[in-house]
Design a protein around this motif. Structure first.
Motif, PDB file in Angstrom:
ATOM      1  N   ARG A  40       8.026  -8.862  -0.779  1.00  0.00           N
ATOM      2  CA  ARG A  40       8.292  -7.941   0.531  1.00  0.00           C
ATOM      3  C   ARG A  40       6.956  -7.116   0.811  1.00  0.00           C
ATOM      4  NH1 ARG A  40      13.787  -6.611  -2.493  1.00  0.00           N
ATOM      5  NH2 ARG A  40      14.891  -8.038  -1.353  1.00  0.00           N
ATOM      6  N   THR A  41       6.205  -7.009  -0.200  1.00  0.00           N
ATOM      7  CA  THR A  41       4.830  -6.228   0.142  1.00  0.00           C
ATOM      8  C   THR A  41       3.964  -7.301   0.648  1.00  0.00           C
ATOM      9  OG1 THR A  41       5.288  -5.018  -1.942  1.00  0.00           O
ATOM     10  CG2 THR A  41       2.990  -4.846  -1.100  1.00  0.00           C
ATOM     11  N   ILE A  42       3.896  -8.324   0.275  1.00  0.00           N
ATOM     12  CA  ILE A  42       3.044  -9.328   0.799  1.00  0.00           C
ATOM     13  C   ILE A  42       3.509  -9.598   2.261  1.00  0.00           C
ATOM     14  CG2 ILE A  42       2.095 -11.990   0.715  1.00  0.00           C
ATOM     15  CD1 ILE A  42       0.818  -9.897  -1.354  1.00  0.00           C
ATOM     16  N   TRP A  43       4.647  -9.636   2.913  1.00  0.00           N
ATOM     17  CA  TRP A  43       5.045  -9.727   3.843  1.00  0.00           C
ATOM     18  C   TRP A  43       4.707  -8.863   4.822  1.00  0.00           C
ATOM     19  CZ3 TRP A  43      11.301 -10.402   4.926  1.00  0.00           C
ATOM     20  CH2 TRP A  43      11.478 -10.580   6.242  1.00  0.00           C
ATOM     21  N   ALA A  44       4.801  -7.436   4.258  1.00  0.00           N
ATOM     22  CA  ALA A  44       4.421  -6.384   5.088  1.00  0.00           C
ATOM     23  C   ALA A  44       2.758  -6.676   5.508  1.00  0.00           C
ATOM     24  CB  ALA A  44       4.886  -5.123   4.409  1.00  0.00           C
ATOM     25  N   LEU A  45       1.984  -6.685   4.359  1.00  0.00           N
ATOM     26  CA  LEU A  45       0.542  -6.846   4.642  1.00  0.00           C
ATOM     27  C   LEU A  45       0.142  -7.841   5.436  1.00  0.00           C
ATOM     28  CD1 LEU A  45      -0.344  -6.086   0.631  1.00  0.00           C
ATOM     29  CD2 LEU A  45      -0.702  -4.670   2.846  1.00  0.00           C
ATOM     30  N   GLY A  46       0.947  -9.094   5.445  1.00  0.00           N
ATOM     31  CA  GLY A  46       0.531 -10.353   6.157  1.00  0.00           C
ATOM     32  C   GLY A  46       0.781  -9.880   7.543  1.00  0.00           C
ATOM     33  N   TYR A  47       1.941  -9.110   7.780  1.00  0.00           N
ATOM     34  CA  TYR A  47       2.244  -8.786   9.322  1.00  0.00           C
ATOM     35  C   TYR A  47       1.194  -7.750   9.643  1.00  0.00           C
ATOM     36  CZ  TYR A  47       4.825  -7.159  13.317  1.00  0.00           C
ATOM     37  OH  TYR A  47       5.339  -6.821  14.767  1.00  0.00           O
ATOM     38  N   LEU A  48       0.571  -6.860   8.809  1.00  0.00           N
ATOM     39  CA  LEU A  48      -0.220  -5.727   9.276  1.00  0.00           C
ATOM     40  C   LEU A  48      -1.579  -6.866   9.730  1.00  0.00           C
ATOM     41  CD1 LEU A  48      -1.734  -3.180   9.411  1.00  0.00           C
ATOM     42  CD2 LEU A  48      -2.145  -3.358   6.848  1.00  0.00           C
ATOM     43  N   LEU A  49      -1.919  -7.791   8.819  1.00  0.00           N
ATOM     44  CA  LEU A  49      -3.122  -8.572   8.960  1.00  0.00           C
ATOM     45  C   LEU A  49      -2.994  -9.152  10.392  1.00  0.00           C
ATOM     46  CD1 LEU A  49      -4.137  -9.667   5.629  1.00  0.00           C
ATOM     47  CD2 LEU A  49      -5.035  -7.884   6.764  1.00  0.00           C
ATOM     48  N   GLY A  50      -1.792  -9.494  10.718  1.00  0.00           N
ATOM     49  CA  GLY A  50      -1.718 -10.448  12.186  1.00  0.00           C
ATOM     50  C   GLY A  50      -1.419  -9.333  13.480  1.00  0.00           C
ATOM     51  N   ASN A  51      -1.215  -7.956  13.006  1.00  0.00           N
ATOM     52  CA  ASN A  51      -0.802  -6.992  13.983  1.00  0.00           C
ATOM     53  C   ASN A  51      -1.399  -5.890  13.810  1.00  0.00           C
ATOM     54  OD1 ASN A  51       1.491  -8.699  15.626  1.00  0.00           O
ATOM     55  ND2 ASN A  51       1.984  -9.045  13.509  1.00  0.00           N
ATOM     56  N   ALA A  52      -2.727  -5.689  13.319  1.00  0.00           N
ATOM     57  CA  ALA A  52      -3.499  -4.349  12.818  1.00  0.00           C
ATOM     58  C   ALA A  52      -3.444  -3.600  14.091  1.00  0.00           C
ATOM     59  CB  ALA A  52      -4.529  -4.600  12.160  1.00  0.00           C
TER      60      ALA A  52
END
Length: 748
Positions: A497-509
């Motif tokens: 779940r943490t990687i999901w949130a971080l991946g979303y951040l990297l795509g939508n920072a």
């Protein structure tokens, strides 16, 4: 016309059972030609696992606390050929928290519903109000027995006035000679006072007993009869404590020759003999909160002189000289009123005449015909039956998006994981799962709505994630309120779940500082991606990698990692897939929608038709088991659903509903099939009451989401996981709505 009745029923000793028996008989009197014959049957509600020898009209039985019985009963009703169903509602006779078990039955009912409300609370609890409002929504007509009840329904429960019918409590058309009745009981030389009904502390019988010493000084021939058993609920919790208290009071006041207790539940014929034998009938209830009183209706119906405290029903029924009122718990006031009436027989006679004239209007034959007319009108109403259809995306029924509860749960460390109702439970501290979900949610909120309040919260959650990361890239999960670590390595689910949130951040920072911090934590964790064993940990990680790769498509190394993880998920699918079982495991457990969702995300990046095919197959399988009745029925976490076993209904949790919403959204994004948007919306409505219990999980007061529902009803605690699941789902609906309208398509 064939009528189904749901209620308690004789020989169960219950006032509502007696009411239903009278209603049944009065509605089915056949005074019409054969082609218009009325018939019916009863679904009886049992209590405390007791068995009763019911008459032949009882065709189905519901054990009060067994929800499966309610579902069996509605199947019987739907197949019975009944034209209309009449439910007698009283919180105490229905199972589950605040009688919630009746809601799934009513939701599945395929014929018009009439509900008679015997209790309407002025200050209901949250659950009582929610259950009654839902019942009123599903009812085609609601019958109440007083004007005060109409007022409460419209002002407190938001029920449209045109939906409410006022039909007063019926009274059996039984007549006896007062003199002969007195003679039968050998009280012909007595002044007789009477109270009847189930006995309990709220009845206020001590008020009458305390008033008697003054009255018997002038009328030594007076006798007070208390007719009725102690209420079964009182017996279970307190035994005969109240009756013993009354007996001691009688002894202390030396009234043994003036007070008689008849501890029995008698039939109506015998009851009416007592009513005709009494000179004055008394209902001395201790507070105003009594919207309906069958005993009071009976007394007025036979033309008794009635004295009562001013509870709601009494104020209405005894108006216009049909009775007299005395103050709550005021023995002196009652003594004066009793003495005055006994001293002036002409006043007593006038009360009886006024009551008797009114009683002629509320006999059961007349009341039954009013119900028949209402049932016939309900059946003829072309709008009375709501035809189930696919839910359409409608933003107008969505509550306004609000971060109020999330801000309440968040301090400068992170988001508190649990709550007591709507209040943060600091004793449970923080967890990585929820802070990762919180980061995902606020980033989505900023992306969708440019909500600066969401952006202000994001560094708190991101810094928590950074603080919980170990040197080897793994993460701890739990942190106490005093910021002490509570574990060494968290679960693989929390990692994913943490990687999901971080991946979303990297795509939508939203800015470079957030991007650089997210990138640092993400790539520190990356060496652990292919060490994962849990398929849900793998699935969550795949979603995060997919978000990252959409903005970094040239990262071949990360693309290969995604492909390897997708192959692991595919391997699980191939090993467990069988005829009629297109799934990744031998059971449907928790957070199920995440697995097809992960394949749908990776398919978009990898352009692999086999992955897409497996994603659609597994999604359709999950849909078959959770969306077959046009609302979302989540696999409960109580027992889960093993292949060739029985699925678990209870312990349904919001994260499962969120996974379904996200799954259908991604399916629409990949396929452009508009049917997935309807399924997305249907899944979201689970939060707002389109579920097995027909109860809203979203709390319109706190702006939080309840933690799910159990067999007893809704779990009212509103922790971070559930509230974030709701908000992520809400944001997904908004995003889907915009995508749909940008596509110039129209929903069916």
């Amino acid at each position: 016309m064939k009528i189904a009745y749901i209620a308690t029923y004789p020989p169960r000793e219950c006032g509502i059972g007696t009411f239903t028996n009278n209603l049944y008989k009065s509605m089915l009197i056949d005074n019409k030609p054969k082609e218009q014959k009325r018939e019916g049957f009863v679904v009886a509600i049992n209590d405390n696992n007791l068995n009763y020898k019911y008459p032949e009209e009882v065709k189905s039985i519901i054990r009060q606390e067994y929800q499966e019985d309610y579902l069996k009963a509605v199947k019987y009703i739907n197949l019975s050929g009944a034209d209309v169903c009449i439910l007698q509602h009283e919180f105490g006779i229905l199972g589950g928290q605040s009688g919630v078990y009746i809601l799934p039955l009513l939701h599945r009912l395929e014929i018009p519903l009439i509900v008679t409300l015997h209790t309407i609370l002025k200050t209901p609890s949250y659950n009582e109000k929610a259950v009654l409002k839902e019942i009123c929504k599903m009812a085609h007509k609601i019958v109440v027995m007083s004007h005060k009840a109409v007022e409460f329904l419209t002002n407190i429960y938001d029920v449209p006035k045109e939906k409410i019918a006022l039909i007063e409590h019926g009274v059996p058309d039984i007549q006896f000679n007062p003199e002969k009745s007195k003679k039968k009981f050998k009280i012909e030389n007595k002044k007789v006072l009477l109270t009847f009904g189930f006995i309990g502390r709220s009845k206020g019988i001590e008020t009458v007993i305390k008033a008697l010493p003054e009255v018997v000084k002038k009328f030594p021939e007076l006798i007070y009869i208390v007719l009725g058993k102690t209420h079964p609920n009182v017996i279970r919790h307190s035994g005969e404590e109240y009756r013993i208290f009354l007996l001691r009071l009688v002894k202390n006041l030396q009234l043994e020759n003036h007070v008689t207790f008849l501890n029995e539940f008698i039939d109506e014929q015998e009851l009416f003999k007592y009513l005709y034998a009494c000179d004055i009938y008394i209902t001395p209830y201790l507070n105003e909160a009594q919207i309906t009183s069958g005993t009071l209706s009976y007394a007025v119906g036979v033309g008794a002189a009635v004295l009562s405290t001013p509870y709601w029903h009494a104020v209405e029924l005894l108006a216009k000289g049909r009775g007299r009122l005395f103050n709550f718990n005021d023995s002196d006031d009652l003594a004066k009123t009793l003495t005055g009436l006994l001293e002036h027989p002409e006043d007593l006679s006038e009360l009886k005449n006024n009551a008797g004239e009114y009683g002629k209007k509320i006999t059961w034959p007349k009341t039954g015909e009013k119900y028949v007319t209402l049932a016939e009108k309900t059946m003829k109403d072309e709008h009375s039956i709501v035809i189930q259809k696919e839910k359409e995306l409608d933003l107008l029924i969505l509550p306004p998006f609000s971060l109020a509860h999330i801000k309440r749960l968040t301090d400068d460390t992170g988001i508190i994981q649990h709550a007591k109702f709507g209040i943060p439970n600091l004793k449970e501290g923080y967890c990585l799962d929820d802070n990762s979900r919180a980061l995902l949610m606020v980033l989505m909120a900023y992306q969708e709505m440019k909500d600066k309040r969401a952006l202000e919260l994001s560094p708190i959650y991101l810094s928590y994630i950074h603080y919980l990361q170990n040197a080897d890239g793994t993460f701890r999960n739990f942190l106490s309120f005093n910021r002490s670590f509570l574990d060494e390595i968290g679960s693989e689910d929390s990692f994913g779940r943490t990687i999901w949130a971080l991946g979303y951040l990297l795509g939508n920072a939203p800015n470079d500082a957030y991007y650089q911090t997210g990138k640092l934590v993400f790539f520190n964790a990356a060496p652990n991606f292919e060490k994962l064993k849990s398929i849900r940990g793998i699935a969550n990680t795949m979603i995060g990698i997919s978000y990252y790769l959409r903005s970094n498509p040239s990262d071949d190394s990360m693309t290969e990692r995604l492909r390897n993880l997708a192959n692991v998920l595919m391997k699980h699918y191939n090993e467990n897939q069988a005829t009629d079982w297109n799934w990744f495991e031998s059971l449907l457990a928790y957070d199920n929608g995440i697995l097809p969702l992960a394949l749908l995300h990776s398919a978009q990046v990898l352009n692999d038709p086999k992955i897409t095919e497996t994603a659609i197959e597994s999604m359709n399988f999950l849909t078959t088991h959770t969306l077959k009745d046009n609302y979302l029925s989540i696999i409960g976490n109580e027992k889960w659903y093993k292949k060739e076993g029985e699925r678990s209904v209870f312990a349904q949790q919001p994260i499962d509903a969120m996974a379904m919403v996200l799954m259908y959204h991604q399916a629409y994004f990949v396929t452009k099939d508009k049917d997935y948007l309807n399924k997305l919306y249907t899944s979201f409505l689970w939060f707002l009451g389109e579920n097995d219990l027909r109860m809203s999980l979203y709390d319109f007061e706190t702006k939080g989401c309840c933690d799910g529902f159990e067999s007893y009803g809704v779990n009212r605690n509103q922790g971070a996981e559930s509230s974030l699941a709701y908000l992520i789902s809400h944001l997904t609906v908004l995003q889907a709505y915009e995508e749909f309208h940008r596509s110039d398509l129209k929903l069916v």
